[in-house]
Motif scaffolding. Structure first.
Motif, PDB file in Angstrom:
ATOM      1  N   SER A   1       0.915  -1.291  -0.042  1.00  0.00           N
ATOM      2  CA  SER A   1      -0.049  -0.049  -0.083  1.00  0.00           C
ATOM      3  C   SER A   1       0.934   1.295   0.212  1.00  0.00           C
ATOM      4  O   SER A   1       0.440   2.363  -0.531  1.00  0.00           O
ATOM      5  CB  SER A   1      -0.714   0.013   1.191  1.00  0.00           C
ATOM      6  N   LEU A   2       2.159   1.244   0.475  1.00  0.00           N
ATOM      7  CA  LEU A   2       2.851   2.300   0.567  1.00  0.00           C
ATOM      8  C   LEU A   2       4.405   1.682   0.520  1.00  0.00           C
ATOM      9  O   LEU A   2       4.867   1.411   1.749  1.00  0.00           O
ATOM     10  CB  LEU A   2       2.448   3.106   1.708  1.00  0.00           C
ATOM     11  N   MET A   3       5.232   2.042  -0.330  1.00  0.00           N
ATOM     12  CA  MET A   3       6.493   1.433  -0.498  1.00  0.00           C
ATOM     13  C   MET A   3       7.668   2.460   0.064  1.00  0.00           C
ATOM     14  O   MET A   3       8.561   1.808   0.041  1.00  0.00           O
ATOM     15  CB  MET A   3       6.565   1.443  -2.047  1.00  0.00           C
ATOM     16  N   ARG A   4       7.281   3.637   0.150  1.00  0.00           N
ATOM     17  CA  ARG A   4       8.308   4.671   0.255  1.00  0.00           C
ATOM     18  C   ARG A   4       9.360   4.358   1.817  1.00  0.00           C
ATOM     19  O   ARG A   4      10.421   4.390   1.497  1.00  0.00           O
ATOM     20  CB  ARG A   4       7.947   6.080   0.363  1.00  0.00           C
ATOM     21  N   PRO A   5       8.462   3.923   2.610  1.00  0.00           N
ATOM     22  CA  PRO A   5       9.538   3.566   3.766  1.00  0.00           C
ATOM     23  C   PRO A   5      10.279   2.397   3.399  1.00  0.00           C
ATOM     24  O   PRO A   5      11.654   2.488   3.839  1.00  0.00           O
ATOM     25  CB  PRO A   5       8.522   3.403   4.967  1.00  0.00           C
ATOM     26  N   ALA A   6       9.739   1.423   3.041  1.00  0.00           N
ATOM     27  CA  ALA A   6      10.860   0.347   2.866  1.00  0.00           C
ATOM     28  C   ALA A   6      11.999   0.673   1.577  1.00  0.00           C
ATOM     29  O   ALA A   6      12.928   0.116   1.789  1.00  0.00           O
ATOM     30  CB  ALA A   6       9.851  -0.899   2.408  1.00  0.00           C
ATOM     31  N   LEU A   7      11.331   1.305   0.664  1.00  0.00           N
ATOM     32  CA  LEU A   7      12.163   1.640  -0.545  1.00  0.00           C
ATOM     33  C   LEU A   7      13.333   2.725  -0.227  1.00  0.00           C
ATOM     34  O   LEU A   7      14.428   2.217  -0.637  1.00  0.00           O
ATOM     35  CB  LEU A   7      11.344   2.135  -1.593  1.00  0.00           C
ATOM     36  N   TYR A   8      12.954   3.742   0.432  1.00  0.00           N
ATOM     37  CA  TYR A   8      13.685   4.711   0.572  1.00  0.00           C
ATOM     38  C   TYR A   8      14.058   4.789   2.046  1.00  0.00           C
ATOM     39  O   TYR A   8      15.036   5.935   2.271  1.00  0.00           O
ATOM     40  CB  TYR A   8      13.269   6.140   0.018  1.00  0.00           C
ATOM     41  N   GLY A   9      13.663   4.279   2.965  1.00  0.00           N
ATOM     42  CA  GLY A   9      13.863   4.452   4.279  1.00  0.00           C
ATOM     43  C   GLY A   9      13.148   5.751   4.703  1.00  0.00           C
ATOM     44  O   GLY A   9      13.311   6.419   5.571  1.00  0.00           O
ATOM     45  N   ALA A  10      12.069   6.077   3.831  1.00  0.00           N
ATOM     46  CA  ALA A  10      11.561   7.420   3.907  1.00  0.00           C
ATOM     47  C   ALA A  10      10.650   7.442   5.180  1.00  0.00           C
ATOM     48  O   ALA A  10      10.110   6.376   5.570  1.00  0.00           O
ATOM     49  CB  ALA A  10      10.465   7.656   2.761  1.00  0.00           C
ATOM     50  N   TYR A  11      10.542   8.623   5.675  1.00  0.00           N
ATOM     51  CA  TYR A  11       9.861   8.820   7.046  1.00  0.00           C
ATOM     52  C   TYR A  11       8.146   9.230   6.725  1.00  0.00           C
ATOM     53  O   TYR A  11       8.194  10.038   5.836  1.00  0.00           O
ATOM     54  CB  TYR A  11      10.350  10.049   7.935  1.00  0.00           C
ATOM     55  N   HIS A  12       7.497   8.713   7.287  1.00  0.00           N
ATOM     56  CA  HIS A  12       5.899   8.910   7.154  1.00  0.00           C
ATOM     57  C   HIS A  12       5.333   9.062   8.787  1.00  0.00           C
ATOM     58  O   HIS A  12       5.784   8.088   9.300  1.00  0.00           O
ATOM     59  CB  HIS A  12       5.081   8.036   6.419  1.00  0.00           C
TER      60      HIS A  12
END
Ligand SMILES: *Cc1c(COP(=O)(O)O)cnc(C)c1O
Length: 415
Positions: free
Chosen positions: A302-313
């Protein structure tokens, strides 16, 4: 950053009913916030000749695209499917910019037939196409001050654009093939939060455009300064000052082109919709494995950014206020250890059944979803300006997941 107070005030009272009617997880977008952001961007450019083309890849739901189109936005597309989506919500010739990379001729032809403003990403491609579009633009390969931020990769190995020293030659080729109208494109930013740096990058494109136009003896109809403006994902991030950004761009245009000059185009995605979406999910497994874990019913599908870039949400538990704080890994269900929405995040003690809101999912959220491990993409809802909630994409099902399978081939491939 937590969702805006206005979005929260409109959404939170509806949440209990929403999660009763729609299974979690789902993304929900605030139509009012999206349109207000687009309108504020246009206002910031005042009387200057300007148009914003929403980067479709950020949130490719036709309901959102239709909303933006009604507000006057064009669309930035980078694939044939995105061009078809834009057309499906009524985009006409001139309403689409096509900025692609490593493009197939068939995609180029579709974009040309749609009347898109096409950015050529490499010089060799110009020779391959049977017919040039009415307006020819090239993308400037990133170089100099603003090139090479983490998300964009190193400038020396950029796969994007025409090297600056070849640009005048590229336009000369286009002139030789009969092109009469020209644009130029440059984008060197990704999720940039420093207003000054963003404005300098845009000014760089404008300055380079003026120099190349001079060298090649052409007149530029437009300068497209790309997208890549950041949004404050973290609580202490400062938002971009879009008014200051626009003013610096207008000033740069006057400095390098004088009065009049080319139109300014932007193709911004994240900044328009990113803050106006959240992922609503539920805690389904509170456990301890040396550290504390809260398992959600959503996963990186559902939301790849944290896993893909270590992005903070930012994550909040709207009904856990007042509970003792602790540190938790917030995880999804995929059989991948990197399927985590947050690591060691301070939260009020989560309990099974709690709702958990992952913030800032309005761009590059659902759009980057995938179905690995049979974890299917969730629904998308929209909170309309009038305060109604409309399902704008249903959750995927087993039938969707298997829709492309040739079951009949079992007869030939089975044992
Ligand atoms: C991704 C992309 C955009 C939009 O980027 P945002 O960060 O969403 O603003 C615009 N133009 C091009 C060419 C892109 O690749």
């Amino acid at each position: 950053m937590p969702m805006s107070a206005e979005f929260a005030e409109r959404l939170l009272p509806l949440l209990p009913d929403l999660v009763a009617s729609y299974d979690t997880p789902f993304h929900i977008y605030d139509a009012r916030g999206i349109v207000a952001t687009h309108e504020a961007m246009v206002r910031a450019f005042g009387n200057a000749a300007y148009r914003q083309y929403f980067a479709v890849k950020a949130l490719p739901n036709p309901n959102v695209l239709a909303l933006l189109r009604a507000a006057g936005s064009g669309f930035d597309c980078s694939s044939a499917v995105e061009v078809r989506l834009a057309r499906a919500v009524g985009a006409q010739a001139g309403d689409i910019v096509f900025t692609s990379n490593n493009t197939a001729l068939s995609e180029y032809r579709l974009a040309r037939a749609a009347g898109a403003l096409i950015t050529f990403d490499d010089r060799s491609f110009l020779k391959k196409v049977d017919e040039l579009p009415e307006t020819v633009a090239f993308r400037i390969s990133p170089s100099g001050l603003t090139a090479g931020c983490a998300l964009m990769g190193s400038a020396a190995h950029s796969k994007f654009g025409v090297p600056v020293h070849e640009l005048a030659g590229a336009y000369a080729d286009a002139v030789a093939r009969g092109a009469r109208r020209f644009g130029i494109h440059g984008m060197t930013l990704a999720n940039e939060l420093d207003t000054g740096r963003a404005a300098r990058a845009a000014a760089d494109v404008i300055r380079t455009g003026a120099r190349i136009a001079d060298e090649a003896g052409i007149e530029l109809a437009y300068v497209n300064v790309g997208g890549g403006l950041g949004i404050p994902y973290r609580e202490d991030d400062k938002p971009i000052d879009f008014t200051a950004y626009a003013e610096e761009i207008i000033a740069a245009k006057e400095e390098y082109f004088g009065a009049g000059g080319p139109r300014i185009l932007t193709e911004i995605g994240r900044y328009v919709t990113g803050p106006h979406g959240v992922l609503v999910s539920r805690v389904i497994n509170r456990c301890r494995k040396g550290h504390e874990i809260a398992g959600l019913d959503a996963s990186m599908s559902s939301l790849m950014r944290p896993a893909l870039y270590g992005a903070y949400h930012h994550i909040s538990l709207p009904y856990a206020k007042g509970r003792p704080l602790g540190r938790f890994d917030v995880v999804g269900a995929l059989c991948e250890n990197l399927d985590k929405f947050a690591i060691d995040r301070e939260l009020p003690e989560p309990r099974d059944g709690d709702l958990a809101i992952v913030h800032d999912t309005g761009a590059h959220g659902h759009a980057m979803g995938f179905t690995y491990n049979g974890r299917l993409r969730p629904a998308e809802l929209m909170l309309t300006d009038g305060g109604d909630v409309v399902e704008i994409r249903r959750a995927e099902t087993y039938d969707d997941y298997t829709a492309t399978v040739r079951w009949e081939a079992l007869a030939r491939t089975g044992a």
